[in-house]
Every structure is written in C-alpha cells, then in structure tokens.
Scaffold this active site. Structure first.
Site, PDB file in Angstrom:
ATOM      1  N   ASP A 121      -2.355  -0.713   6.814  1.00 47.30           N
ATOM      2  CA  ASP A 121      -3.691  -0.993   5.705  1.00 47.30           C
ATOM      3  C   ASP A 121      -2.862  -2.295   4.783  1.00 47.30           C
ATOM      4  O   ASP A 121      -3.430  -3.343   4.494  1.00 47.30           O
ATOM      5  CB  ASP A 121      -4.004  -0.085   4.757  1.00 47.30           C
ATOM      6  CG  ASP A 121      -4.664   1.448   5.163  1.00 47.30           C
ATOM      7  OD1 ASP A 121      -4.893   1.160   6.320  1.00 47.30           O
ATOM      8  OD2 ASP A 121      -5.074   1.875   4.574  1.00 47.30           O
ATOM      9  N   HIS A 157      -4.445  10.832   5.987  1.00 49.76           N
ATOM     10  CA  HIS A 157      -3.252  10.184   5.991  1.00 49.76           C
ATOM     11  C   HIS A 157      -2.240  10.809   7.397  1.00 49.76           C
ATOM     12  O   HIS A 157      -1.514  10.105   8.008  1.00 49.76           O
ATOM     13  CB  HIS A 157      -2.572  10.011   5.499  1.00 49.76           C
ATOM     14  CG  HIS A 157      -1.556  10.805   3.905  1.00 49.76           C
ATOM     15  ND1 HIS A 157      -1.025  11.744   4.857  1.00 49.76           N
ATOM     16  CD2 HIS A 157      -1.730  10.545   2.958  1.00 49.76           C
ATOM     17  CE1 HIS A 157      -0.934  12.312   3.633  1.00 49.76           C
ATOM     18  NE2 HIS A 157      -0.990  12.145   2.405  1.00 49.76           N
ATOM     19  N   ASP A 190       1.605  -1.485  -0.084  1.00 46.34           N
ATOM     20  CA  ASP A 190       0.223   0.283  -0.054  1.00 46.34           C
ATOM     21  C   ASP A 190       0.756   1.194  -0.130  1.00 46.34           C
ATOM     22  O   ASP A 190       2.082   1.033   0.629  1.00 46.34           O
ATOM     23  CB  ASP A 190      -1.161   0.163   1.097  1.00 46.34           C
ATOM     24  CG  ASP A 190      -1.713   1.012   1.525  1.00 46.34           C
ATOM     25  OD1 ASP A 190      -2.530   1.262   0.238  1.00 46.34           O
ATOM     26  OD2 ASP A 190      -2.431   1.873   2.304  1.00 46.34           O
ATOM     27  N   GLU A 210       1.062   5.629   0.574  1.00 47.54           N
ATOM     28  CA  GLU A 210      -0.111   6.783   0.700  1.00 47.54           C
ATOM     29  C   GLU A 210       0.697   7.728  -0.270  1.00 47.54           C
ATOM     30  O   GLU A 210       2.049   7.738  -0.217  1.00 47.54           O
ATOM     31  CB  GLU A 210       0.821   7.273   1.980  1.00 47.54           C
ATOM     32  CG  GLU A 210      -0.409   6.256   3.280  1.00 47.54           C
ATOM     33  CD  GLU A 210      -2.508   6.186   2.814  1.00 47.54           C
ATOM     34  OE1 GLU A 210      -2.090   7.069   2.031  1.00 47.54           O
ATOM     35  OE2 GLU A 210      -2.801   5.167   3.337  1.00 47.54           O
ATOM     36  N   GLU A 216      -5.718  18.032   2.509  1.00 45.24           N
ATOM     37  CA  GLU A 216      -7.487  17.495   1.972  1.00 45.24           C
ATOM     38  C   GLU A 216      -6.223  15.862   1.703  1.00 45.24           C
ATOM     39  O   GLU A 216      -6.814  15.077   2.960  1.00 45.24           O
ATOM     40  CB  GLU A 216      -7.506  17.279   0.178  1.00 45.24           C
ATOM     41  CG  GLU A 216      -8.594  18.660   0.132  1.00 45.24           C
ATOM     42  CD  GLU A 216      -7.405  20.105  -0.132  1.00 45.24           C
ATOM     43  OE1 GLU A 216      -8.778  20.471  -0.062  1.00 45.24           O
ATOM     44  OE2 GLU A 216      -6.565  20.083  -0.106  1.00 45.24           O
ATOM     45  N   HIS A 261      -5.603   6.059   7.352  1.00 43.05           N
ATOM     46  CA  HIS A 261      -4.903   5.796   6.270  1.00 43.05           C
ATOM     47  C   HIS A 261      -3.278   5.414   6.365  1.00 43.05           C
ATOM     48  O   HIS A 261      -3.095   6.641   7.042  1.00 43.05           O
ATOM     49  CB  HIS A 261      -5.451   5.963   4.993  1.00 43.05           C
ATOM     50  CG  HIS A 261      -6.656   5.886   4.566  1.00 43.05           C
ATOM     51  ND1 HIS A 261      -6.752   5.766   3.357  1.00 43.05           N
ATOM     52  CD2 HIS A 261      -7.454   5.956   5.243  1.00 43.05           C
ATOM     53  CE1 HIS A 261      -8.094   5.146   2.965  1.00 43.05           C
ATOM     54  NE2 HIS A 261      -8.898   5.509   3.730  1.00 43.05           N
TER      55      HIS A 261
END
Length: 230
Positions: A155, A57, A7, A9, A52, A150
């Site tokens: 994750d 995260h 994963d 970010e 945003e 997140h």
C-alpha cells in the site's frame, strides 16, 4: 527533500481500546523520486487478532506469533523516518496508532504537523468523488491488481505513485538519479534546471536539402513569410 510514504495495519480501529499495530511499511522518496529504500516489519501485537481484522489484511495470530513486538523495532523505525515529511493516506488513523505504541514505550511522539494526508489532498482536488486508495488508483490508471488484501508495504508503494499524481504527476521531477546523487543535490539545496548546451549541435541538413528549400522559397514569391524571415 526527503519524504517517507507510510502505512500501517492493525488489529482494529482504536488503540485506546487495546488495538495494536501488526505491520508497518514505508517507502523513501528524495525530491519525489523513489530511492528503493524501504522499511517493512510485521509486528506481534501481543493480543488476539479479530477475524474482522484478518479479513482486511490476512495477518493471523499464528503468523504474527514469532514476529518482534513493537518495542523491538521502534528505534529502527524512528531512525528510518528520521525528520522526514510523512506521506500517509488518512494520516490521523496511522499516527494515532504509532503515537500510542510510542507513548506506551515512553518514546517521543510524532508531531502531526509532519504528516501530509493524501486523503485530504484528494478530497480537496476532487470534491465529491471517492478518495479511497483503490478509487485513486482507478482515477490515475495505477495498477493495484496485487492488492487482494491490505498490506502495509504494498500500500505504501501504491500510495507513493498516487501521491506523485496528486501533486501534479511525474513531470516536475522526471529524472534518473541514484540515491547518493539525489542526496547530494538535496543537501546542497539545489534544484535541477536545464541549461544551455556547452557545444551547439551541428546541422544535419544536407546540401541537396538546402538547395531544394531555397528553390521552394523562391517559388513562393517575395511576399512569403519565408522571405521575410530570411
């Protein structure tokens, strides 16, 4: 079989517009068994991080300022994933960013054919149902209570559990093995199968129990199933 559950970010949605990776997390599986071997790095995107993205995260510019740039961790990351199959939720998104970062460094691209997209698996298996990571955790009863924001490594760990459920649960490969043992079996191309016991287990029936059973069978009569079986 070695797989990497992965994963990332990012600062946004589109690397072609200047968005960058800010975190990578990955978990190693051997024959669908987590080995405990992980890869986790925060990455300085060398640009501002929009509010945003921080809301998703929690990784701010101040936090990321002293972290290495992607170029400093690229070789280490590529060595970790090796030639393993990549298990990713919404694989197109993560591969788009990873390949953009690699392309800017003139590194080889990751072949999309290596990716196994759990989002697509979930949509095929449960058509019309929500297929987000949180929704799949609810479906399979997987604890995601720590997922307030997140995070790439968390994750990946959660996705590893979801992936095992998506491919049929943990039963096919429910075993306890060290990483070295799993590696040896994988390299040899072997699949574990139960075999006969080398020594038959001894009877645990007492003489008294045998006598009581014989008396019961006698009372059932000569046409009973027990008489036919014996």
């Amino acid at each position: 079989m070695r797989e990497i559950v992965l994963d990332t970010e990012t600062t946004g949605l589109d690397p072609d517009s200047g968005d960058r990776i800010v975190e990578i997390g990955a978990v190693e599986l051997l024959r669908h068994v987590p080995t405990g071997n992980t890869f986790h790095r925060y990455v300085n995107p060398e640009r501002e991080v929009p509010k945003e993205a921080v809301d998703v995260h929690g990784l701010t510019e101040d936090f990321l300022r002293d972290k290495p740039a992607f170029g400093a961790i690229a070789q280490e990351f590529l060595a970790f994933i090796g030639d393993a199959k990549l298990v990713i939720h919404n694989a197109a998104f993560d591969l788009k960013f990873l390949n953009a970062e690699l392309r800017w460094l003139a590194f080889p691209q990751i072949d999309e054919a290596r990716a196994l997209d759990t989002l697509e698996i979930a949509r095929r298996k449960f058509p019309g149902s929500p297929a987000s990571l949180d929704a799949l955790c609810r479906r399979f009863g997987i604890d995601n209570s720590k997922r307030d924001l997140h995070g790439a490594l968390l994750d990946s760990e959660i996705l590893a559990e979801v992936y095992l459920e998506l491919i049929g649960g943990r039963q096919p490969d429910l075993l306890v093995a060290t990483r070295d043992e799993a590696s040896v079996a994988t390299e040899a191309g072997e699949q574990w199968r139960p075999g006969p016991r080398p020594v038959r287990l001894g009877s645990r029936v007492t003489p008294g129990e045998e006598k009581a059973h014989a008396e019961l069978v006698a009372r059932l009569g000569k046409d009973s199933i027990w008489q036919r079986l014996s």
